[in-house]
Each structure stands twice: as C-alpha cells, then as structure tokens.
Design an enzyme around this catalytic site. Structure first.
Site, short mmCIF file in Angstrom:
data_model
loop_
_atom_site.label_atom_id
_atom_site.label_comp_id
_atom_site.label_asym_id
_atom_site.label_seq_id
_atom_site.Cartn_x
_atom_site.Cartn_y
_atom_site.Cartn_z
N ALA A 124 139.87 81.94 -21.27
CA ALA A 124 140.11 81.14 -22.47
C ALA A 124 138.82 80.49 -22.93
CB ALA A 124 141.17 80.08 -22.19
N GLY A 125 138.24 81.02 -24.00
CA GLY A 125 137.01 80.47 -24.54
C GLY A 125 137.27 79.26 -25.42
N ASN A 185 144.87 88.99 -21.79
CA ASN A 185 145.15 88.29 -23.04
C ASN A 185 144.17 88.68 -24.13
OD1 ASN A 185 143.52 86.78 -21.05
ND2 ASN A 185 143.18 85.33 -22.71
N CYS A 206 147.73 86.18 -28.44
CA CYS A 206 147.81 87.08 -27.30
C CYS A 206 149.21 87.07 -26.70
CB CYS A 206 146.76 86.71 -26.25
SG CYS A 206 146.92 85.03 -25.56
N ALA A 219 140.69 75.47 -28.57
CA ALA A 219 140.81 74.66 -29.78
C ALA A 219 142.09 74.95 -30.55
CB ALA A 219 139.59 74.88 -30.68
N ASN A 220 142.74 76.06 -30.23
CA ASN A 220 143.89 76.52 -31.02
C ASN A 220 145.21 76.46 -30.25
OD1 ASN A 220 142.38 77.13 -33.31
ND2 ASN A 220 141.92 79.19 -32.60
N GLY A 252 132.10 85.60 -29.85
CA GLY A 252 132.58 85.17 -28.54
C GLY A 252 133.27 86.29 -27.79
N ASN A 253 134.13 85.91 -26.85
CA ASN A 253 134.78 86.90 -25.97
C ASN A 253 135.59 87.93 -26.74
OD1 ASN A 253 133.76 85.58 -23.72
ND2 ASN A 253 135.60 84.35 -23.41
#
Length: 313
Positions: A161-162, A292, A129, A167-168, A12-13
C-alpha cells in the site's frame, strides 16, 4: 496493425506495474508517455531506461510533450483528488481516460461483469483493488439468486500500500460499496479494507459475504467457478481458497442487519453465501504478495485493450 499509444500518469507502484504490463503483455497497446512529479522516483528512472518518453512535470508536462497528439488513451494511477483535475485537462484534449483511483467520475468497469458496456465512455473507473477482486463474485451469485446485501473484506499487505492507497482509504470504502450495488447487483453494499503489517507480507485475501434469496446451491457454486475462471484469464493468480460456504436463515432466527434500515428490511431470511479468495500477483514490478496491484493493473490493461479494439473497428 498499428498499436494504440497510451500514457500513464503516476510513477508509483501501480503506474510502474501497469507500464511493465503494457510493454510485456499487450499486442495492441504501446507506451507513449510515462508521467510523474518526482524526477528521482524509481518508476520514472525505470521508464527512461526502458526507452519510454517521460516527464516529471505532471499533467502539464504530459500535455506539452511532442508526442501527446499521438496518444489515444491515458491511464491515471495517482489519487482520487488529483484525478479530478487530470480528467478535466485530458478530456478537454480529446483523449480517453482509464481511472485507477477511487475518484469514480466515470462509470464503474469490472471486465468480466460489464467490460463491454462502457467502451465508448470518455472516462471509465476501475473501482478499487478490492472491488476488482470481489465484485465478480457478487455478480456471479446475483445472476443465480437476487442479492439483498453484499459485504466484502479486502486484506492486503501493508508493504503493497503506497501513499496513494493510504490517502484514499475513505474513497476505497465508498467507491467499492457503490460498485457492489451498481455493478455487482446487490441491493446494499459494504466494503472494508485491512492493511496487514505481518512479516513476511501476506498475499492479498478477500472475503465475500452475500445475503440472497434461496436458490440452488450447485447453480451458485457453478456460477462462482465460471466467474473465477474468467478472472483467471487475465489474472492467473486469482483463485478460491476453499469451497463456497452456505448458511440458511429462516423466519425462526432471522439475521438482523442495521445497514439495511433505510430499506425497511432489517431482518433477513434466506441464504448466506461466503466466498474466500486469494490473489497472487504476477510479480512484474512488486513481489507476488501484491495481488492488489496486479488485479487493478490487469483489469485496466484488459479494459484499454478492448477500448483500442473498439476504436480500431
């Protein structure tokens, strides 16, 4: 000198940005594998175009790769839940792990504060972050005046924000709060994250409030300035938005803090220090507003390079 080979789990990112940093910036690290679970992800496709060995079979695919035996350090840029499983498998294979999720299995590492303290640990955690951006400031204040309470607010662009970050959220607040105390040195910590949907997207902003003992304000300003310069050595877009702010609370008007009830000190007298930060990303993969991501991957890169130097010594 031969470079240390690393693998990144998570396409991911964060994982993709980290891969690009390793390839562009590091003189000591070399990409050995890039791991995902979606063969159509942009990260895996980009890695393949850049000549990095890839697998879309997750942790099982990584362990089965022909070059896995040559890899010394594995980054995990997935989720807190997934990391627990990944850590068991990777550590059993005798590799080191750098955790970019809030799982916090290993000790917290914030490079300018305790970057050299856990270089021999099998698994280290990069906090969050918001933690990477703010804990250096909490520590900078605490080394001049004992911090009784540290509160941080991290505001990031919603577009940065992926799925993993979203989820976290709970783990973010818990992990960051714990690290404010364990690494930053505050007696009590509190963390808040804000996903800002503004258009155009806003650059990451962080606010740090420290309640500490009375101390020389110039000494605190200098300590904060020194810490900002140290973070800038690996995150050039990290900067103060305005001068450090101070406010006194005397016995005639103490500040009441419900969160301190368990310590028996709900009324605070002393000095409130407010620090306002901005983190602009290097735009290696995502736009500059995603500071971030940049501060997380930059901190992980710095930590891996120190580990590699230690392993080669």
């Amino acid at each position: 000198m031969a470079k240390t080979k690393v693998a990144i789990i998570g396409s991911g990112n964060i994982g993709t940005d980290l891969m690009i940093k390793v390839m562009r910036l590091s003189d000591t690290l070399e990409m050995g594998a890039f791991v995902g679970i979606d063969p159509d992800s942009d990260g895996l496709k980009r890695a393949e175009r850049m000549g990095v060995p890839i697998t879309a079979e997750g942790i099982d695919g990584l362990l089965a790769m022909p070059g896995f035996s040559d890899i010394d350090i594995v980054f995990d840029a997935t989720s807190a839940g997934a990391h627990r499983h990944h850590s068991e498998r990777v550590l059993a294979a005798g590799k080191r792990m750098i955790d970019l999720t809030p799982a916090a299995i290993g000790p917290y590492v914030v490079p300018p504060v305790n970057g050299d303290a856990h270089l021999d640990a099998p698994n280290v955690n990069m906090v969050t972050c918001g933690g990477q951006a703010t804990i250096p400031i909490v520590a900078a204040v605490n080394r001049v005046a004992k911090g009784h309470f540290g509160e941080i607010v991290a505001s990031i662009a919603s577009k940065s924000a992926g799925p993993g970050t979203r989820a976290n959220i709970d783990e973010f607040t818990e992990t960051t709060s714990a690290a404010i105390m364990q690494v930053g040195g505050a007696t009590r910590g509190k963390a808040i994250i804000v996903l800002n949907p503004a258009e155009p997207p806003l650059i990451m902003r962080d606010t740090v409030f420290c309640l500490c003992e009375e101390a020389d304000q110039d000494a605190i300003r200098q300590s904060v300035a020194d810490m900002v310069a140290e973070v800038q050595s690996y995150v050039p877009g990290y900067r103060l938005k305005q001068a450090v702010q101070f406010e006194h609370y005397g016995s005639n008007r103490p500040l009441r803090i419900p969160e301190m009830a368990e310590t028996g000190q709900t009324e605070f007298t002393g000095l409130k220090v407010s620090v306002f930060l901005e983190v602009e990303g290097a735009a290696h993969y995502l736009p500059a507003y995603a500071g971030n991501l940049d501060i997380m991957t930059s901190a992980a890169l710095r930590t891996a390079e120190r580990m590699a130097e230690r392993m080669a010594a």
